[in-house]
Design a protein around this motif. Structure first.
Motif, short mmCIF file in Angstrom:
data_model
loop_
_atom_site.label_atom_id
_atom_site.label_comp_id
_atom_site.label_asym_id
_atom_site.label_seq_id
_atom_site.Cartn_x
_atom_site.Cartn_y
_atom_site.Cartn_z
N ALA A 54 1.02 -1.27 0.13
CA ALA A 54 0.04 0.12 -0.16
C ALA A 54 0.87 1.31 -0.08
CB ALA A 54 -0.97 0.00 1.27
N THR A 55 2.30 1.09 0.21
CA THR A 55 3.18 2.24 0.06
C THR A 55 4.19 2.26 -0.63
OG1 THR A 55 4.36 1.33 2.02
CG2 THR A 55 2.57 2.62 2.79
N GLN A 56 4.23 1.31 -1.53
CA GLN A 56 5.28 1.16 -2.34
C GLN A 56 4.80 0.67 -3.71
OE1 GLN A 56 8.22 -1.48 -0.48
NE2 GLN A 56 9.57 0.15 -0.11
N SER A 57 5.37 1.38 -4.71
CA SER A 57 5.09 0.82 -6.27
C SER A 57 6.32 0.97 -7.08
CB SER A 57 3.75 1.59 -6.64
OG SER A 57 3.93 2.77 -6.94
N TYR A 58 6.00 0.25 -8.49
CA TYR A 58 6.95 0.49 -9.65
C TYR A 58 6.46 0.43 -10.83
CZ TYR A 58 6.76 -4.49 -9.36
OH TYR A 58 6.40 -5.84 -9.09
N GLY A 59 7.38 1.07 -11.91
CA GLY A 59 6.78 0.64 -12.95
C GLY A 59 7.47 -0.36 -13.76
N GLN A 60 6.95 -1.27 -14.35
CA GLN A 60 7.64 -2.37 -14.91
C GLN A 60 7.40 -2.57 -16.52
OE1 GLN A 60 6.59 -6.22 -13.27
NE2 GLN A 60 8.48 -7.26 -13.94
N LEU A 61 8.67 -2.82 -17.22
CA LEU A 61 8.58 -3.09 -18.59
C LEU A 61 9.27 -4.34 -18.66
CD1 LEU A 61 8.17 -2.57 -21.57
CD2 LEU A 61 10.33 -1.23 -21.36
N VAL A 62 8.54 -5.31 -19.22
CA VAL A 62 9.11 -6.67 -19.60
C VAL A 62 9.05 -6.71 -21.45
CG1 VAL A 62 9.09 -9.00 -19.41
CG2 VAL A 62 8.34 -7.66 -17.42
N LEU A 63 10.14 -6.53 -22.08
CA LEU A 63 10.12 -6.40 -23.53
C LEU A 63 11.15 -7.56 -23.78
CD1 LEU A 63 10.68 -3.30 -25.45
CD2 LEU A 63 12.11 -4.97 -25.73
N ARG A 64 10.63 -8.14 -25.00
CA ARG A 64 11.47 -9.28 -25.51
C ARG A 64 11.91 -8.61 -27.00
NH1 ARG A 64 8.15 -12.69 -24.98
NH2 ARG A 64 7.19 -12.77 -27.08
N ALA A 65 13.25 -8.63 -27.11
CA ALA A 65 13.86 -8.26 -28.43
C ALA A 65 14.38 -9.34 -29.20
CB ALA A 65 14.76 -7.04 -28.07
N SER A 66 14.52 -9.46 -30.44
CA SER A 66 14.91 -10.44 -31.35
C SER A 66 15.78 -9.66 -32.51
CB SER A 66 13.76 -11.53 -31.83
OG SER A 66 13.09 -11.86 -30.76
N LEU A 67 16.73 -10.14 -32.86
CA LEU A 67 17.57 -9.67 -33.74
C LEU A 67 17.75 -10.66 -34.83
CD1 LEU A 67 19.27 -7.11 -34.78
CD2 LEU A 67 21.17 -8.04 -33.76
N PHE A 68 17.36 -10.31 -36.24
CA PHE A 68 17.32 -11.27 -37.35
C PHE A 68 18.46 -10.50 -38.32
CE2 PHE A 68 13.20 -12.15 -35.31
CZ PHE A 68 13.21 -13.47 -35.68
N HIS A 69 18.89 -11.64 -39.14
CA HIS A 69 19.77 -11.01 -40.24
C HIS A 69 19.80 -12.08 -41.27
CE1 HIS A 69 23.94 -9.22 -41.61
NE2 HIS A 69 23.17 -8.58 -42.15
N GLY A 70 19.32 -11.67 -42.57
CA GLY A 70 19.10 -12.26 -43.78
C GLY A 70 17.99 -13.35 -43.33
N HIS A 71 16.91 -13.26 -42.48
CA HIS A 71 15.93 -14.05 -42.23
C HIS A 71 16.50 -15.28 -41.05
CE1 HIS A 71 13.29 -12.57 -45.33
NE2 HIS A 71 14.22 -12.71 -46.11
N LYS A 72 17.64 -14.79 -40.59
CA LYS A 72 18.09 -15.90 -39.69
C LYS A 72 18.11 -15.29 -38.17
CE LYS A 72 22.54 -18.25 -38.05
NZ LYS A 72 23.85 -18.35 -38.61
#
Length: 207
Positions: free
Chosen positions: A141-159
């Motif tokens: 009731a006295t503490q809070s936070y902002g949470q972001l959970v993000l999944r990043a995927s890097l592709f190169h040449g469809h791989k």
């Protein structure tokens, strides 16, 4: 109906009317607040070389609830399975759009030429991102936070070259929508910084 009972009924009706009028007045005067991430932090004076010269960045995707301007919060300490929305506060744009633009901005600040999928040429690395959580969470009731959970995927040449999950929590300075908005903006900036550090480890994509 005797006189005393009539007076009691009348008094009750007048009281109810006054209460409804008060609620209506409060609703009209409470106003609505709109939040965004504010300006992006200035880049550090001395920056490392960008991890790559060009990067195609797609729009961030996520659940349908994040494709609206509603601001969500969660009472993790009492009702963790329920996502609630602030009644009189909203985002200036959808979280999906704001996170997309913020990360593109931070990548550009680092020296990377950021392109949209419509501008991409064959053979360019592509960054795809998906949000799993974007919530102002109260762990008490006295503490809070902002949470972001993000999944990043890097592709190169469809791989698929690599994938990383960024789970950022930032304590909120105030227990309201304004505090949640600031905390989520800071979590997004932290995720962008982590993403740059991650991309810098993928030496094979430097051009």
């Amino acid at each position: 109906m005797n006189l005393t009972l009539r007076r009691l009924v009348l008094a009750t009706a007048l009281g109810a009317a006054a209460l409804l009028a008060g609620c209506s007045s409060t609703t009209k005067n409470s106003g609505n607040s709109t939040y965004d991430f504010g300006p992006a932090p200035a880049p550090a004076a001395a920056q490392a070389a960008p991890p790559m010269s060009v990067l195609v960045v797609t729009d961030v995707t996520g659940v349908a609830a994040l494709d609206s301007e509603r601001m969500f919060y969660r009472l993790a300490y009492s009702d963790p399975l329920r996502a609630r929305s602030y009644a009189n506060s909203r985002w200036a744009s959808t979280p999906l759009s704001m996170v997309t633009q913020r990360i593109k901005s931070r990548l550009s600040q680092s020296g990377i030429k950021v392109l949209a999928t419509t501008d991409a040429a064959a053979g360019m690395p592509i960054l795809r991102m998906e949000i799993d959580d974007f919530t102002h969470t109260f762990d008490s009731a006295t503490q809070s936070y902002g949470q972001l959970v993000l999944r990043a995927s890097l592709f190169h040449g469809h791989k698929l070259i690599d994938q990383r999950v960024f789970n950022q929590k930032t304590s909120a300075a105030t227990l309201d929508a304004a505090g949640g908005a600031r905390a989520l903006a800071e979590s997004t900036d932290a995720a962008a910084a982590g993403m740059l550090a991650w991309l810098a480890t993928l030496q094979l994509l430097k051009q």
